[in-house]
Design a protein around this motif. Structure first.
Motif, PDB file in Angstrom:
ATOM      1  N   UNK A   1       7.051  16.908 -18.516  1.00 20.74           N
ATOM      2  CA  UNK A   1       8.002  17.468 -17.565  1.00 20.74           C
ATOM      3  C   UNK A   1       8.795  16.417 -16.798  1.00 20.74           C
ATOM      4  N   UNK A   2      10.030  16.776 -16.471  1.00 19.71           N
ATOM      5  CA  UNK A   2      10.912  15.881 -15.724  1.00 19.71           C
ATOM      6  C   UNK A   2      11.135  16.360 -14.279  1.00 19.71           C
ATOM      7  N   UNK A   3      10.418  17.386 -13.870  1.00 20.43           N
ATOM      8  CA  UNK A   3      10.507  17.839 -12.479  1.00 20.43           C
ATOM      9  C   UNK A   3       9.846  16.815 -11.553  1.00 20.43           C
ATOM     10  N   UNK A   4      10.205  16.845 -10.286  1.00 14.13           N
ATOM     11  CA  UNK A   4       9.608  15.949  -9.304  1.00 14.13           C
ATOM     12  C   UNK A   4       8.161  16.366  -9.060  1.00 14.13           C
ATOM     13  N   UNK A   5       7.243  15.528  -9.516  1.00 11.45           N
ATOM     14  CA  UNK A   5       5.817  15.830  -9.374  1.00 11.45           C
ATOM     15  C   UNK A   5       5.319  15.366  -8.012  1.00 11.45           C
ATOM     16  N   UNK A   6       4.420  16.143  -7.428  1.00 11.46           N
ATOM     17  CA  UNK A   6       3.791  15.803  -6.151  1.00 11.46           C
ATOM     18  C   UNK A   6       2.396  15.268  -6.427  1.00 11.46           C
ATOM     19  N   UNK A   7       2.094  14.087  -5.879  1.00 12.26           N
ATOM     20  CA  UNK A   7       0.781  13.489  -6.070  1.00 12.26           C
ATOM     21  C   UNK A   7       0.129  13.271  -4.702  1.00 12.26           C
ATOM     22  N   UNK A   8      -1.165  13.025  -4.751  1.00 12.35           N
ATOM     23  CA  UNK A   8      -1.911  12.837  -3.497  1.00 12.35           C
ATOM     24  C   UNK A   8      -1.977  11.371  -3.107  1.00 12.35           C
TER      25      UNK A   8
ATOM     26  N   UNK B   1       0.857  -1.187   0.000  1.00  8.89           N
ATOM     27  CA  UNK B   1       0.000   0.000   0.000  1.00  8.89           C
ATOM     28  C   UNK B   1       0.896   1.241   0.000  1.00  8.89           C
ATOM     29  N   UNK B   2       0.682   2.102  -0.962  1.00 10.48           N
ATOM     30  CA  UNK B   2       1.470   3.327  -1.084  1.00 10.48           C
ATOM     31  C   UNK B   2       1.090   4.268   0.058  1.00 10.48           C
ATOM     32  N   UNK B   3       2.110   4.870   0.652  1.00  7.28           N
ATOM     33  CA  UNK B   3       1.897   5.702   1.828  1.00  7.28           C
ATOM     34  C   UNK B   3       2.262   7.156   1.561  1.00  7.28           C
ATOM     35  N   UNK B   4       1.687   8.028   2.340  1.00  8.70           N
ATOM     36  CA  UNK B   4       2.080   9.428   2.294  1.00  8.70           C
ATOM     37  C   UNK B   4       3.571   9.513   2.649  1.00  8.70           C
ATOM     38  N   UNK B   5       4.326  10.280   1.894  1.00  7.41           N
ATOM     39  CA  UNK B   5       5.762  10.394   2.108  1.00  7.41           C
ATOM     40  C   UNK B   5       6.591   9.480   1.237  1.00  7.41           C
ATOM     41  N   UNK B   6       5.964   8.614   0.417  1.00  8.11           N
ATOM     42  CA  UNK B   6       6.693   7.702  -0.471  1.00  8.11           C
ATOM     43  C   UNK B   6       7.168   8.404  -1.737  1.00  8.11           C
ATOM     44  N   UNK B   7       8.385   8.069  -2.158  1.00  3.50           N
ATOM     45  CA  UNK B   7       8.779   8.276  -3.542  1.00  3.50           C
ATOM     46  C   UNK B   7       8.221   7.092  -4.323  1.00  3.50           C
ATOM     47  N   UNK B   8       7.778   7.327  -5.553  1.00  6.87           N
ATOM     48  CA  UNK B   8       7.211   6.247  -6.368  1.00  6.87           C
ATOM     49  C   UNK B   8       7.809   6.319  -7.772  1.00  6.87           C
ATOM     50  N   UNK B   9       8.505   5.265  -8.153  1.00 10.85           N
ATOM     51  CA  UNK B   9       9.067   5.165  -9.508  1.00 10.85           C
ATOM     52  C   UNK B   9       7.999   4.569 -10.429  1.00 10.85           C
ATOM     53  N   UNK B  10       7.719   5.255 -11.524  1.00 14.77           N
ATOM     54  CA  UNK B  10       6.770   4.793 -12.538  1.00 14.77           C
ATOM     55  C   UNK B  10       7.545   4.544 -13.833  1.00 14.77           C
ATOM     56  N   UNK B  11       7.444   3.351 -14.364  1.00 15.74           N
ATOM     57  CA  UNK B  11       8.129   2.990 -15.611  1.00 15.74           C
ATOM     58  C   UNK B  11       7.156   2.139 -16.404  1.00 15.74           C
ATOM     59  N   UNK B  12       6.724   2.610 -17.559  1.00 19.62           N
ATOM     60  CA  UNK B  12       5.658   1.913 -18.264  1.00 19.62           C
ATOM     61  C   UNK B  12       5.774   2.126 -19.765  1.00 19.62           C
ATOM     62  N   UNK B  13       5.182   1.204 -20.512  1.00 21.45           N
ATOM     63  CA  UNK B  13       5.216   1.316 -21.966  1.00 21.45           C
ATOM     64  C   UNK B  13       4.614   0.095 -22.624  1.00 21.45           C
ATOM     65  N   UNK B  14       4.613   0.132 -23.942  1.00 17.36           N
ATOM     66  CA  UNK B  14       4.053  -0.953 -24.736  1.00 17.36           C
ATOM     67  C   UNK B  14       4.147  -0.610 -26.206  1.00 17.36           C
ATOM     68  N   UNK B  15       3.217  -1.123 -27.000  1.00 19.13           N
ATOM     69  CA  UNK B  15       3.235  -0.904 -28.444  1.00 19.13           C
ATOM     70  C   UNK B  15       2.021  -0.118 -28.891  1.00 19.13           C
ATOM     71  N   UNK B  16       2.276   0.863 -29.750  1.00 22.21           N
ATOM     72  CA  UNK B  16       1.220   1.617 -30.413  1.00 22.21           C
ATOM     73  C   UNK B  16       1.521   1.600 -31.901  1.00 22.21           C
TER      74      UNK B  16
ATOM     75  N   UNK C   1       9.539   9.777 -11.693  1.00 21.11           N
ATOM     76  CA  UNK C   1       9.448   9.504 -10.266  1.00 21.11           C
ATOM     77  C   UNK C   1       8.625  10.615  -9.624  1.00 21.11           C
ATOM     78  N   UNK C   2       7.633  10.217  -8.860  1.00 18.53           N
ATOM     79  CA  UNK C   2       6.735  11.175  -8.211  1.00 18.53           C
ATOM     80  C   UNK C   2       6.851  11.009  -6.701  1.00 18.53           C
ATOM     81  N   UNK C   3       6.310  11.975  -5.962  1.00 13.76           N
ATOM     82  CA  UNK C   3       6.335  11.904  -4.508  1.00 13.76           C
ATOM     83  C   UNK C   3       4.926  12.106  -3.973  1.00 13.76           C
ATOM     84  N   UNK C   4       4.559  11.279  -2.992  1.00 14.78           N
ATOM     85  CA  UNK C   4       3.238  11.389  -2.375  1.00 14.78           C
ATOM     86  C   UNK C   4       3.343  12.420  -1.250  1.00 14.78           C
ATOM     87  N   UNK C   5       2.760  13.580  -1.475  1.00 12.70           N
ATOM     88  CA  UNK C   5       2.914  14.681  -0.533  1.00 12.70           C
ATOM     89  C   UNK C   5       4.233  15.405  -0.755  1.00 12.70           C
TER      90      UNK C   5
END
Length: 364
Positions: free
Chosen positions: A357-364, A212-227, A237-241
């Protein structure tokens, strides 16, 4: 694409192989060369043979011949079938020179290579990447634009996922959001959705799980596929809070390394030198031991293919090569940061195919 483009690819491959022939079994090379992707890859032999000065030929199980003949590039080659009970290696051997040298698909099953060696014992066989290492590495304008469209779709999926809830949800829930968003933005195939929260982010290939993702976590997102047959691959990479000072610092070091490597892209620079540029930035900041993978990999009809941006790869970049630039820092037991874009080498330098953007995004 139509028959003419596939025909040009097969002719180009035959010329580039010089005196060697090519034996291509199901996989990305077969799709790229003639547009044929069997509905199921089984123990039954399927093989495309390309030799200098001869028309290309495709041998398939007879029950799959109608599908093969409908492939986009089938009109530019001869399609023949073999029946169950016959020896397909004998049939294939009739097409081959007894003492010929052939490049075979890297992913050819051992079953097929051993059968081929029994049928044509005097032949010489080498991995296709040894005979034609750059077969698919240099993209034409059509391919670059397909990759750009896939990159734009991945960018849109990232922008959308910033609006979903992270805290209190499982990694696999956010991974499901990413898969859905990639599909909504035009992907026909989702290959991976890495969601590494908190300490899981220190594993570059973490499989999204039940954490379970918690407030204060860094979260690495890496995704893709074929179009439309071409790959996407993006990491942010985003940060919760609100992040702390160290988290901001580490993210900024990775961002600077990614930017420096991008700025180093130009025709003639060795792949390993792009890797060195990114690694130098991270090492100078004191995190060198925590950058534990290569800087990048090629992308095209698959999400991993040559060229590879890694120490020891002396191959120079040339215009049309498309690859990821994805440095990272991974602090065991704590968190990780990775930033990845797909980049194409042009005559004047690099062009990003991911522009979000490549800045550190803050998510809820």
């Amino acid at each position: 694409m139509g028959r003419d483009e596939y025909e040009r690819r097969m002719v180009r491959a035959g010329r580039a192989a010089a005196e060697a022939g090519l034996i291509v079994t199901p996989g990305p090379d077969l799709v790229w060369l003639c547009g044929y992707r069997p509905t199921a890859v089984t123990e039954r032999l399927t093989a495309l043979v390309i030799e200098p000065g001869r028309a290309p030929r495709l041998l398939v199980p007879v029950l799959e011949r109608p599908d093969a003949e409908r492939a986009a590039g089938a009109g530019a080659l001869t399609v023949a079938g073999w029946t169950d009970g016959a020896d397909p290696y004998v049939e294939l051997g009739k097409w081959l020179a007894p003492q010929g040298r052939y490049g075979v698909s890297d992913g050819m099953w051992a079953l097929h290579l051993l059968g081929l060696q029994r049928s044509v014992p005097g032949g010489g066989y080498a991995a296709l990447t040894e005979v034609l290492p750059m077969l698919r590495a240099v993209k034409d304008a059509y391919e670059v634009e397909r990759l750009a469209a896939a990159g734009a779709a991945a960018d849109a999926a990232y922008q959308d996922v910033l609006g979903v809830r992270f805290a209190g949800r499982r990694e696999c829930d956010v991974a499901g959001d990413l898969a859905r968003l990639l599909t909504e933005h035009g992907h026909s195939q989702v290959d991976f959705t890495v969601v590494g929260s908190g300490p899981n982010g220190a594993n570059p290939h973490h499989e999204a799980g039940e954490r379970v993702i918690q407030d204060g976590d860094m979260v690495v997102l890496d995704f893709g596929g074929l179009k439309d047959g071409y790959g996407s691959d993006i990491s942010r990479t985003v940060h919760v809070g609100e992040p702390g000072a160290e988290e901001r610092t580490v993210h900024e070091v990775v961002r600077e390394a990614q930017q420096a490597a991008f700025e180093a892209v130009r025709p003639g620079i060795a792949c390993q030198d792009v890797d060195r540029v990114a690694r130098r930035v991270i090492k100078s900041a004191g995190y060198g031991e925590y950058f534990i993978h290569r800087t990048g990999h090629g992308i095209g009809v698959t999400t991993h293919e040559p060229p590879y941006l890694v120490e020891g790869e002396h191959l120079p970049l040339v215009p049309g090569m498309c690859f990821s630039i994805e440095p990272g820092i991974y602090l065991p037991g704590r968190f990780g940061v990775r930033i990845e874009d797909i980049v194409v080498c042009t005559e004047s330098g690099g062009r990003r195919l991911n522009v979000t953007g490549r800045a550190l995004a803050v998510v809820a």
